[in-house]
Design an enzyme around this catalytic site. Structure first.
Site: not given
Length: 319
Positions: A38, A106
């Site tokens: 991430h 994402e």
């Protein structure tokens, strides 16, 4: 019998904690590791987001377990030619014990450079093209590529493993699962759904590796564990495509205000009932998964690993 691994959360822990958790996982009897990739955590309460490739370098020296990213997006934030170099180096450092888990990503992580966040169908096209590029680079040969989404000119990886890095594809719906079946070396999903495993296997995946994972919160006070999950990971109970399209942690915090503690209590594995933990992981085994990963939410990592070493893993390994 499925293999059970531990899922390292880069959203919730810094590098030193992740390395220590990996050591505890190996000592507790887990057989492999997942690690998230991430740029941002899902919310500010989680509070961390170390660069996964630096952590993987440290893991290669700290433990002997196989490790996989779950998952890397090689399409927008980082060019697939760069991900290929990072993955190849990691595979060399781990002596071939590395798998590259990839997905379509994402907006939370991928929009940070100001690029337009594409619709899901385009993201899957980009993912497929990126996989083609990375596989060519893993050969160690010079690659030039002029495709729909990417350009590579005179690129060559000089540090490559003896065998190409396996690329597993994450899928939560039929289109991504079909892509995984067609071009992946394995399949990753986060729900114990036998229908998705069946689609993957019948669609071309055959006997290739199927991996899944879940989050739990061990603790001797179940209600405190529920509150911990609600504070740190309420985002995992958001429906639909919100996880793919919301652009920042503050947006997730706004959305997860709709998630109540009762919803967490009903849906999450919380507390110290060994049978409940065993049942949650056995659901993946029953659905046909080959590798099953579990992540402990919150600070009581040592308690979790002691609990799984003595109460949970022995039951799972007897099934």
């Amino acid at each position: 019998m499925p293999e059970y691994g531990y899922f390292l959360s880069c959203e919730e822990f810094g590098p030193a904690d992740l390395i220590e958790q990996a050591r505890m996982a190996e000592q507790a009897g887990f057989r492999s590791l997942w690690i998230s990739d991430h740029y941002h955590p899902w919310n500010d309460a989680q509070g961390q987001s170390p660069f996964v490739w630096s952590v993987l370098g440290a893991l290669s020296e700290a433990v002997s377990l196989p490790v996989e990213t779950a998952v890397t997006c090689p399409t927008v934030r980082t060019h697939p030619a760069v991900i290929a170099q990072a993955a190849a180096t990691t595979a060399v450092m781990t002596e071939g014990r590395f798998r590259l888990g990839v997905g379509s990503g994402e907006a939370l992580n991928e929009h940070i450079l100001g690029h337009v966040w594409p619709p899901a169908s385009v993201r899957l096209e980009m993912l497929e093209e990126s996989i083609q590029i990375m596989r060519r680079l893993f050969t160690g040969e010079e690659v030039s590529h002029h495709g729909t989404h990417y350009t590579v000119e005179n690129a060559r990886l000089y540090t490559v493993p003896d065998e190409p890095v396996p690329i597993d594809i994450s899928g939560f719906g039929p289109a991504a699962t079909a892509l995984a079946a067609r071009v992946g070396d394995g399949y990753i999903t986060m729900m114990p759904e036998a229908s998705m495993v069946e689609q993957f296997r019948k669609g071309g995946g055959g006997a290739k590796l199927v991996s899944g994972g879940t989050k739990v919160c061990y603790g001797t006070d179940r209600e405190e564990a529920v509150r911990t999950v609600h504070r740190l990971w309420a985002n995992q109970f958001l429906p639909g495509e919100l996880a793919q399209v919301l652009p920042s942690p503050s947006h997730f915090e706004q959305a997860q205000s709709l998630v109540t503690e009762d919803m967490v209590r009903d849906k999450a594995v919380c507390g110290d009932d060994a049978d409940e933990h065993v049942a949650a992981l056995s659901a993946f085994a029953d659905a046909g998964f080959d590798r099953i990963y579990v992540n402990q939410i919150g600070p009581d990592q040592r308690g979790f690993f002691d609990f799984y070493r003595t109460k949970v893993l022995p039951q799972l390994q007897q099934d």
